[in-house]
Scaffold this active site. Structure first.
Site, mmCIF file in Angstrom:
data_model
loop_
_atom_site.group_PDB
_atom_site.id
_atom_site.type_symbol
_atom_site.label_atom_id
_atom_site.label_comp_id
_atom_site.label_asym_id
_atom_site.label_seq_id
_atom_site.Cartn_x
_atom_site.Cartn_y
_atom_site.Cartn_z
ATOM 1 N N LYS A 35 -17.159 3.883 6.349
ATOM 2 C CA LYS A 35 -16.412 1.923 6.164
ATOM 3 C C LYS A 35 -15.814 2.148 4.675
ATOM 4 O O LYS A 35 -15.537 2.893 3.980
ATOM 5 C CB LYS A 35 -17.687 2.028 5.741
ATOM 6 C CG LYS A 35 -18.868 2.259 4.412
ATOM 7 C CD LYS A 35 -20.104 2.210 4.941
ATOM 8 C CE LYS A 35 -20.596 2.472 3.324
ATOM 9 N NZ LYS A 35 -22.680 1.872 3.477
ATOM 10 N N ARG A 134 -33.569 -5.131 3.168
ATOM 11 C CA ARG A 134 -31.892 -5.526 4.158
ATOM 12 C C ARG A 134 -31.901 -5.496 5.112
ATOM 13 O O ARG A 134 -31.805 -7.130 5.813
ATOM 14 C CB ARG A 134 -31.100 -4.731 3.079
ATOM 15 C CG ARG A 134 -30.110 -4.687 2.785
ATOM 16 C CD ARG A 134 -29.025 -4.335 2.298
ATOM 17 N NE ARG A 134 -28.351 -2.415 2.510
ATOM 18 C CZ ARG A 134 -27.368 -1.453 2.389
ATOM 19 N NH1 ARG A 134 -27.284 -1.841 1.201
ATOM 20 N NH2 ARG A 134 -28.005 -0.812 3.014
ATOM 21 N N TYR A 256 -4.717 -12.007 -22.343
ATOM 22 C CA TYR A 256 -4.544 -13.557 -22.342
ATOM 23 C C TYR A 256 -5.617 -13.334 -23.018
ATOM 24 O O TYR A 256 -6.917 -12.835 -23.624
ATOM 25 C CB TYR A 256 -5.023 -13.200 -21.391
ATOM 26 C CG TYR A 256 -4.062 -13.558 -20.250
ATOM 27 C CD1 TYR A 256 -3.072 -15.224 -20.308
ATOM 28 C CD2 TYR A 256 -4.006 -13.219 -19.472
ATOM 29 C CE1 TYR A 256 -1.852 -15.285 -19.166
ATOM 30 C CE2 TYR A 256 -3.062 -13.441 -18.323
ATOM 31 C CZ TYR A 256 -2.213 -14.384 -18.539
ATOM 32 O OH TYR A 256 -1.161 -14.392 -17.482
ATOM 33 N N MET A 304 -3.766 -9.906 -14.467
ATOM 34 C CA MET A 304 -3.713 -9.708 -12.692
ATOM 35 C C MET A 304 -2.666 -8.312 -12.246
ATOM 36 O O MET A 304 -3.880 -7.340 -11.505
ATOM 37 C CB MET A 304 -2.910 -10.874 -11.849
ATOM 38 C CG MET A 304 -3.063 -10.604 -10.799
ATOM 39 S SD MET A 304 -1.967 -12.443 -9.640
ATOM 40 C CE MET A 304 -3.434 -13.493 -10.344
HETATM 41 C C1 LIG Z 1 -23.124 2.888 2.673
HETATM 42 C C2 LIG Z 1 -23.637 3.879 3.657
HETATM 43 C C3 LIG Z 1 -24.704 5.717 3.936
HETATM 44 C C4 LIG Z 1 -23.576 6.281 2.672
HETATM 45 O O1 LIG Z 1 -24.493 6.123 1.406
HETATM 46 P P1 LIG Z 1 -24.162 6.907 0.250
HETATM 47 O O2 LIG Z 1 -24.576 6.428 -1.184
HETATM 48 O O3 LIG Z 1 -21.952 6.753 0.133
HETATM 49 O O4 LIG Z 1 -23.413 8.526 -0.097
HETATM 50 C C5 LIG Z 1 -25.619 5.525 4.462
HETATM 51 N N1 LIG Z 1 -26.213 5.077 5.151
HETATM 52 C C6 LIG Z 1 -26.262 3.846 5.619
HETATM 53 C C7 LIG Z 1 -27.221 2.572 6.231
HETATM 54 C C8 LIG Z 1 -25.123 3.063 4.627
HETATM 55 O O5 LIG Z 1 -25.444 1.715 4.457
#
Ligand SMILES: *Cc1c(COP(=O)(O)O)cnc(C)c1O
Length: 366
Positions: A35, A134, A256, A304
């Site tokens: 992702k 969650r 800055y 930036m």
């Molecule tokens: C992002 C994610 C993972 C991977 O987690 P890591 O800590 O990066 O290994 C696994 N399962 C779910 C549901 C996630 O959202």
């Protein structure tokens, strides 16, 4: 000349990290979590290192569809798992048609499956909320939801899944795993439990489909254990160069709001990398950085497009000297710790304007 900032991605390191995940969890099948554009590594550069993964996990619907299509085109058809499932009926239809596997974590998603004549049976990962609060079904409701899914002829298979809120903590898995075991029922169904931390730390989480992410990119999920101690190889270097050098007199202020004041005359380098590139704006004076391979520190506020570095330990540095923001000899975890964040966030934040290139799958690193 282009702006000197770029990311270098090492697919050989990614492949080695995947192999390490495989050795640690030999009975598991591995969804490589890609992702957020492979945690900022860019899919096109990460995927060549993930050829040995059993599947790919994302949360973006369009990416899931593209990956699924690419798998088919390559004649591989490894499953692609949509980690948050479908957001609306159109997603469900498109993903079902493409054979994308789907997390089902809510009543709305079960109802979508019940009401839609999906074009093809879908493989679902039923998610339990084991305490993170969650996503997922309450433990007490879980078995009933699985029964609802089982009753649907458009459901091709069901895997029972949960995600740990604290797998990076010593006892972080005990409580949620006990909750999962107590309520998962359906002992015949496959399971999916482990993220990177759980895969590396806990035998009990290693069966079924594991979902490693961070470790594949060579960062440690544990605050107190460096990646190198785990045998992981960092897969990203963020490299730039000095585009100016300033001779700052004693009492001169840098950047800055002038938050850094030179205690004595000193040379200050200006590196082409700022918060619009994804470097954390809140990184304070003292955040580690390499100039010409020498470890030094940032000075003052991150702008930036630029940040200032202390050249006191690198008297030979000049305009054009290479700067490593992280990677190589500078663990991303060190930068994250100094900036009060995590390697996860730094990787993902690398901005699209930063060009990335691959160090190549042949040769590099062996
Ligand atoms: C992002 C994610 C993972 C991977 O987690 P890591 O800590 O990066 O290994 C696994 N399962 C779910 C549901 C996630 O959202």
């Amino acid at each position: 000349m282009p702006r000197p900032l770029h990311a270098i991605i090492d697919p050989v390191a990614i492949a080695a990290n995947l192999a390490l995940a495989r050795r640690r969890a030999p009975r598991a099948r591995l969804f490589a979590t890609v992702k957020a554009n492979a945690y900022g590594h860019r899919l096109e550069h990460a995927l060549p290192g993930l050829a040995a993964a059993d599947g790919l996990a994302v949360c973006e619907v369009d990416v899931a569809l593209q990956l699924s299509e690419a798998e088919r085109a390559a004649g591989r058809s490894r499953p692609v798992l949509l980690l948050e499932g479908a957001f609306e009926v159109a997603d469900l239809r498109a993903c079902a048609r493409a054979g994308v596997w789907m997390v089902v974590h809510s009543d709305e998603q079960v109802r979508m499956l019940e009401c839609e004549r999906s074009p093809r049976p879908v493989h679902v990962f039923a998610k339990m909320n084991s305490g993170m609060n969650r996503l997922g079904f309450a433990p007490q409701r879980f078995a009933r939801e699985v029964d609802r899914l089982r009753a649907l002829d458009r459901v091709a298979s069901i895997t029972c899944m949960t995600h740990f809120a604290g797998a990076d903590e010593p006892e972080g898995i005990d409580q949620p795993l006990a909750v999962f075991e107590a309520h998962a029922g359906h002992a015949d169904l496959p399971r999916s439990l482990a993220n990177s931390a759980a895969l590396l730390r806990d035998e009990r989480a290693r069966d079924g489909w594991a979902r490693p992410g961070l470790m594949l990119y060579g960062a440690s999920p544990f605050a107190t254990v460096p990646a190198a101690a785990l045998g992981l190889r960092p897969a990203m270097r963020l490299e730039s160069a000095l585009i100016a050098v300033q001779e700052v007199p004693a009492g001169g202020r840098v950047g800055y709001a002038g938050t850094f004041t030179a205690p004595q005359a000193m040379r200050v380098g200006i590196a082409a990398c700022g918060y619009a590139d994804g470097y954390p704006r809140h990184a304070p004076t003292g955040t580690p950085v390499l100039v010409d391979g020498v470890r030094t520190r940032t000075l003052g506020r991150v702008s930036m497009d630029m940040l200032a570095v202390d050249l006191s330990p690198v008297p030979s540095a000049v305009t054009g000297s290479p700067v490593t923001l992280w990677g190589g000899a500078l663990p991303i975890e060190d930068v994250a710790a100094a900036a009060g964040t995590l390697a996860y966030e730094l990787m993902c934040a690398v901005a699209p304007r930063v060009p990335a290139r691959s160090s190549g799958i042949d040769g590099g690193g062996h």
